[in-house]
Write an enzyme that holds these catalytic residues in place. Structure first.
Site, PDB file in Angstrom:
ATOM      1  N   ARG A  64      22.958  76.383  21.054  1.00 47.01           N
ATOM      2  CA  ARG A  64      22.368  76.775  21.838  1.00 47.01           C
ATOM      3  C   ARG A  64      21.240  75.476  23.054  1.00 47.01           C
ATOM      4  O   ARG A  64      20.628  75.541  23.583  1.00 47.01           O
ATOM      5  CB  ARG A  64      20.652  77.088  21.735  1.00 47.01           C
ATOM      6  CG  ARG A  64      20.013  78.367  21.852  1.00 47.01           C
ATOM      7  CD  ARG A  64      19.052  79.319  21.632  1.00 47.01           C
ATOM      8  NE  ARG A  64      18.238  78.245  20.943  1.00 47.01           N
ATOM      9  CZ  ARG A  64      18.801  78.531  19.369  1.00 47.01           C
ATOM     10  NH1 ARG A  64      18.868  79.303  18.611  1.00 47.01           N
ATOM     11  NH2 ARG A  64      17.227  78.230  19.044  1.00 47.01           N
ATOM     12  N   ASP A 193      15.379  77.583  46.120  1.00 49.48           N
ATOM     13  CA  ASP A 193      16.952  77.958  45.593  1.00 49.48           C
ATOM     14  C   ASP A 193      17.514  77.589  46.483  1.00 49.48           C
ATOM     15  O   ASP A 193      17.614  78.001  48.249  1.00 49.48           O
ATOM     16  CB  ASP A 193      16.863  79.428  45.538  1.00 49.48           C
ATOM     17  CG  ASP A 193      17.599  79.926  45.139  1.00 49.48           C
ATOM     18  OD1 ASP A 193      18.633  79.784  45.295  1.00 49.48           O
ATOM     19  OD2 ASP A 193      17.251  80.830  44.619  1.00 49.48           O
ATOM     20  N   LYS A 218      27.932  82.189  42.688  1.00 51.28           N
ATOM     21  CA  LYS A 218      27.957  82.410  44.023  1.00 51.28           C
ATOM     22  C   LYS A 218      28.812  81.110  44.052  1.00 51.28           C
ATOM     23  O   LYS A 218      30.210  81.010  43.766  1.00 51.28           O
ATOM     24  CB  LYS A 218      26.880  82.483  44.336  1.00 51.28           C
ATOM     25  CG  LYS A 218      26.055  83.603  44.376  1.00 51.28           C
ATOM     26  CD  LYS A 218      25.862  85.149  44.832  1.00 51.28           C
ATOM     27  CE  LYS A 218      25.091  85.534  43.968  1.00 51.28           C
ATOM     28  NZ  LYS A 218      24.398  85.969  42.804  1.00 51.28           N
TER      29      LYS A 218
END
Length: 401
Positions: A64, A193, A218
């Site tokens: 993690r 973004d 993407k």
């Protein structure tokens, strides 16, 4: 590049995409960095454990908190963005939400543009409100309203997308930086973004942004086969966000990091092809009698064309447009397309087409959709790497049918 050091300096983007962040030779002498498929890491002895926690050695401890496969991609993305550091996440939403959680606390305020990814707006205007964070939406391009919305001593984040989803508005980053400069010392941060742009077309950090966020699902991955997110920027800011990632748990796994690493190798090739194809398709659509309007920053008709020409290397691979007709006629057009698949994402090698009124806003009525700027006849085309002549011919037959 063969001495084990990460690639730095003024290398061109294609070279960085292939080589940056990789350390050769690696333990297996593999040209492709191996996948670190483990949840935990062991220590040789207690002395090594002490060295780790006291900062004398840098190494992984638990999945993690870090993974070598993930770290290699973080270094590569940081180099592509011109950033000091990068933190990867399990999705784009995990990236943006973790970044905002790290930057904000109750009683503070965010200013964001009204055109943008729906889930980001919902997170800011709905979810964060539960924690006492207020938000103001402003129309893209209205920098006077944006400046007026800043509450001295309270506003901490200016949040935007460039280009936006779905109308492809482009943020004037120089004006945003100038607005921030008027509040020097206030702790105000600019978060952009840049998923639709990628580092190939736009590098917001070089124009005054503090953090740049990507949905790596993407263009960065490029093959519709992974979920990932990234936050790049100043080492101190990214370090705080990475620490929060370890607490919230939105980590990227080694296998997805491997796929993302592979996708980044061809990022510039794919994006340059998609830029060129999208520009041609946008011009074709703008001249088509069955198209009402096209939204693409590479066209002179786009409201942000001048800004895009100044700040972007290319105009991106997404073209939005209005078909002449109603909801059902637009649906029939989409159903007649044979090359692009109907799907909600973008940035992959396959072209994808969607009707946002149905794909993203299905539960709303026409009036409710129009109230948030989504027309029933709006189409978003995410251009892949197919032959542009095939795409144009397919769009033409579907529009004329």
């Amino acid at each position: 590049m063969r001495d084990g050091a990460p690639v730095t300096g003024p290398s061109r983007l294609s070279t960085l995409a292939v080589h940056a962040g990789e350390r050769h030779p690696n333990p297996d002498n593999a040209i492709v960095p191996p996948i670190a498929c483990t949840a935990t890491y062991t220590f040789r002895d207690t002395a090594e454990l002490r060295d780790h926690f006291e900062g004398r050695v840098q190494r992984e401890e638990y999945g993690r908190y870090g993974n070598p496969s993930v770290a290699a991609v973080e270094r590569k993305l940081a180099a592509l963005e011109g950033a000091e550091d990068c933190a990867l996440f399990g999705s784009g939403m995990a990236a943006i939400s973790s970044a905002l959680f790290a930057l904000l606390r109750g009683g503070q305020h965010v200013v964001l543009t009204a055109d943008g990814y729906r889930r980001t707006r919902q997170f800011v205007t709905g979810f964060l409100r539960k924690f006492g964070v207020e938000a103001t939406l402003v129309e893209p391009g209205d920098y006077e309203a944006l400046a007026a919305a800043i509450v001295p001593g309270k506003t901490r984040v200016l949040l935007g997308e460039s280009p936006t989803n779905p109308y492809m508005r482009v943020v004037d980053l120089d004006r945003l930086a100038a607005i921030k400069a008027q509040h020097r010392g206030s702790g105000l941060k600019i978060v952009i973004d840049a998923t639709f742009a990628t580092p190939v077309n736009l590098q917001p950090l070089r124009r005054g942004a503090d953090l740049v966020v990507h949905a790596g699902t993407k263009y960065l991955g490029g093959h519709n086969d992974l979920l990932a997110g990234a936050v790049c920027g100043d080492a101190g800011l990214v370090g705080a966000i990475r620490d929060l990632r370890g607490m919230l748990g939105g980590v990227l796994d080694g296998h997805s990091a491997y796929l993302l690493h592979r996708g980044l190798k061809t990022l510039t090739l794919r994006v340059e092809r998609q830029n060129a194809s999208a520009l041609r398709i946008a011009g074709f659509l703008e001249a088509h009698p069955e198209v009402e309007r096209v939204f693409y920053p590479g066209l002179a008709s786009h409201p942000d064309h001048a800004v895009a020409r100044e700040q972007m290397r290319g105009f991106g691979g997404v073209v939005s447009f209005l078909v002449r007709g109603d909801l059902d006629r637009t649906s029939r057009f989409i159903d007649r397309c044979r090359v692009p698949r109907i799907g909600p994402s973008l940035g992959g090698v396959e072209s994808l087409i969607e009707q946002p009124a149905l794909m993203s806003f299905y539960e709303l009525s026409t009036a409710e959709r129009e109230a948030v700027g989504i027309r029933d006849n709006l189409v978003r085309l995410a251009v892949g790497v197919e032959d542009v002549e095939d795409l144009i011919a397919d769009l033409d037959q579907a529009l004329r049918a």
